[in-house]
Every structure is written in structure tokens, then in C-alpha cells.
Design a protein around this motif. Sequence first.
Motif, short mmCIF file in Angstrom:
data_model
loop_
_atom_site.label_atom_id
_atom_site.label_comp_id
_atom_site.label_asym_id
_atom_site.label_seq_id
_atom_site.Cartn_x
_atom_site.Cartn_y
_atom_site.Cartn_z
N LEU A 50 22.61 7.11 37.14
CA LEU A 50 21.20 7.20 37.45
C LEU A 50 20.99 8.48 38.25
O LEU A 50 21.74 8.74 39.21
N HIS A 51 20.02 9.28 37.84
CA HIS A 51 19.70 10.53 38.52
C HIS A 51 18.30 10.43 39.13
O HIS A 51 17.37 9.98 38.46
N HIS A 52 18.18 10.88 40.38
CA HIS A 52 16.88 10.88 41.05
C HIS A 52 16.92 11.89 42.19
O HIS A 52 17.78 11.81 43.08
N ASN A 53 16.02 12.87 42.16
CA ASN A 53 15.92 13.88 43.23
C ASN A 53 17.27 14.47 43.61
O ASN A 53 17.68 14.44 44.77
N ASP A 54 17.99 15.01 42.65
CA ASP A 54 19.28 15.66 42.86
C ASP A 54 20.37 14.73 43.39
O ASP A 54 21.37 15.19 43.92
N GLN A 55 20.16 13.43 43.27
CA GLN A 55 21.19 12.46 43.63
C GLN A 55 21.67 11.77 42.35
O GLN A 55 20.90 11.60 41.42
N VAL A 56 22.94 11.36 42.35
CA VAL A 56 23.52 10.71 41.19
C VAL A 56 24.27 9.47 41.65
O VAL A 56 24.94 9.48 42.68
N CYS A 57 24.17 8.39 40.86
CA CYS A 57 24.87 7.15 41.19
C CYS A 57 25.33 6.49 39.89
O CYS A 57 24.54 6.35 38.96
N ASN A 58 26.60 6.08 39.81
CA ASN A 58 27.08 5.32 38.66
C ASN A 58 26.44 3.94 38.69
O ASN A 58 26.27 3.36 39.77
N VAL A 59 26.10 3.42 37.51
CA VAL A 59 25.37 2.15 37.46
C VAL A 59 25.92 1.21 36.40
O VAL A 59 26.54 1.63 35.43
N GLY A 94 20.00 -2.03 46.92
CA GLY A 94 20.95 -1.20 47.66
C GLY A 94 20.92 0.24 47.19
O GLY A 94 20.87 1.18 47.98
N MET A 95 20.93 0.43 45.88
CA MET A 95 20.88 1.76 45.30
C MET A 95 19.52 2.41 45.57
O MET A 95 19.44 3.60 45.89
N ALA A 96 18.45 1.63 45.45
CA ALA A 96 17.10 2.17 45.69
C ALA A 96 16.98 2.71 47.11
O ALA A 96 16.42 3.80 47.33
N LYS A 97 17.52 1.99 48.07
CA LYS A 97 17.46 2.45 49.47
C LYS A 97 18.27 3.71 49.67
O LYS A 97 17.81 4.66 50.31
N ARG A 98 19.51 3.72 49.13
CA ARG A 98 20.37 4.90 49.30
C ARG A 98 19.78 6.15 48.67
O ARG A 98 19.96 7.25 49.15
N MET A 99 19.08 5.96 47.54
CA MET A 99 18.56 7.11 46.79
C MET A 99 17.07 7.33 47.02
O MET A 99 16.47 8.19 46.39
N ASN A 100 16.47 6.54 47.95
CA ASN A 100 15.06 6.69 48.28
C ASN A 100 14.16 6.58 47.04
O ASN A 100 13.31 7.42 46.79
N ILE A 101 14.38 5.50 46.28
CA ILE A 101 13.60 5.23 45.07
C ILE A 101 12.61 4.12 45.37
O ILE A 101 12.97 3.11 45.97
N GLY A 104 7.34 2.60 40.92
CA GLY A 104 6.45 3.63 40.40
C GLY A 104 7.15 4.96 40.17
O GLY A 104 6.67 5.79 39.40
N ASP A 105 8.30 5.19 40.83
CA ASP A 105 9.06 6.42 40.62
C ASP A 105 9.64 6.45 39.21
O ASP A 105 9.90 5.41 38.60
N THR A 106 9.87 7.64 38.71
CA THR A 106 10.56 7.81 37.44
C THR A 106 11.99 8.25 37.72
O THR A 106 12.21 9.16 38.51
N VAL A 107 12.94 7.56 37.08
CA VAL A 107 14.35 7.88 37.22
C VAL A 107 14.90 8.22 35.84
O VAL A 107 14.31 7.89 34.82
#
Length: 198
Positions: A50-59, A94-101, A104-107
Motif C-alpha cells: 500500500l502506497h500513501h504520501n511517500d510511505q509504503v507498507c506490505n499488506v 493500525g496501518m491507517a494510524k502509522r501512515m496517517n490515512i 475519504g483518502d485515496t491509496v
Amino acid sequence: LEAITHNYTSLTRDVIARNLNHQNYQVYKYDGYFACISSFEDYYQSSMELHHNDQVCNVHFIAADGAMADFIDFHAGDEALSMPDDGQALISVGMAKRMNIAVGDTVTVRDADMRLLRLQVSGIFDNNVYNFVVTTPKTVAQQWAETPSLQMACVYAASGVDVHELGAAISKYEGVLAVSVNQDTADTVGSMMSALDA
């Protein structure tokens, strides 16, 4: 060597949980993300990002229809969440908090073949343990021009059925790579949480 001797297969259940009262575990906060790949199931579940605002997380990525809600209780606190509509996704808190999602946001989700899915977050559900993205098969088909293949099946065990025997029977079918008994995970996490409260 002890793990091999006793046929231990889970670090959390077979080693850590069994030794909570006998070992002095040091726990350190790690703000990044890593994927522990120890089986084919782990590879396929961790082969999307998952990519969001220059952050990446395996999902763990799930493309499922509304019937998935019969197996997984998606909720945020006391609020029940509906399965996402086409073009949308539910993600774990947990992921949403870490990545500030936020809702309504688009990921963007990317698979190992570099194919992209753009998804609007329709809900953030309670799960601080794993990183999940849940969308619909139609969304995948629309954006990738192909229907996703079946890689997971959920099964309810009737009351009184030994879930481990059922899991062993299912694992004998051709094409089944792994069987997870969710009650084992719930029991392990519950035991670990109880130990932390002590």
C-alpha cells in the motif's frame, strides 16, 4: 533445534507464548514495517504494498464480495462497517494510524507485477495486528482487466466439530497450501495479552 525436535511451526504460539513465564523478553518499538516470509501463504499475503504520501507498507490484500462479512466482523469501535463499494477499500486501523490515512483518502495498492489499484478508503476497521486492505473483485477486474483468482476460502466449523481435525482434512485437498485455524490465533493473542496484564 528444539523447534525441529518438537515440530514447532509458529514462533509466537510455540516459542514465545510457551515461555512467557520463563524468559526475560525485551520489547522494542519499531516504527517501520517488515514482512516475515516463512511459507507460500506468507509470500502471497505479503506480496502487495500500500502506497500513501511517500510511505509504503506490505499488506494482506483481500478482494471479496459481501459474503466475506459473514466471516470477518469489520467494525470501528461499536460501529459496524459495510463491505466497500466498487473502487473503495476498507483498511486496518493500525496501518491507517502509522501512515496517517483517513476515510475519504485515496491509496494505491501495488502487486509484485507492478500493477496498481487506486482505491478510496471507505472505512477503517479495528485490527492493530495485521495490515489489511479489503476491496471487491469487481474493482480488481475493472482496474486490471482480469478477474482475481481464488486464493483463499473461509470455512465455518459446525458446533462440536474439532477444528484441528477439520483443518487437517482440508489440508489434504489438492491445491491447498496452508490452513489457518483462527481460534488458535485468537487464543494465542488472548494469552499474550493476559500475560502482559499480569
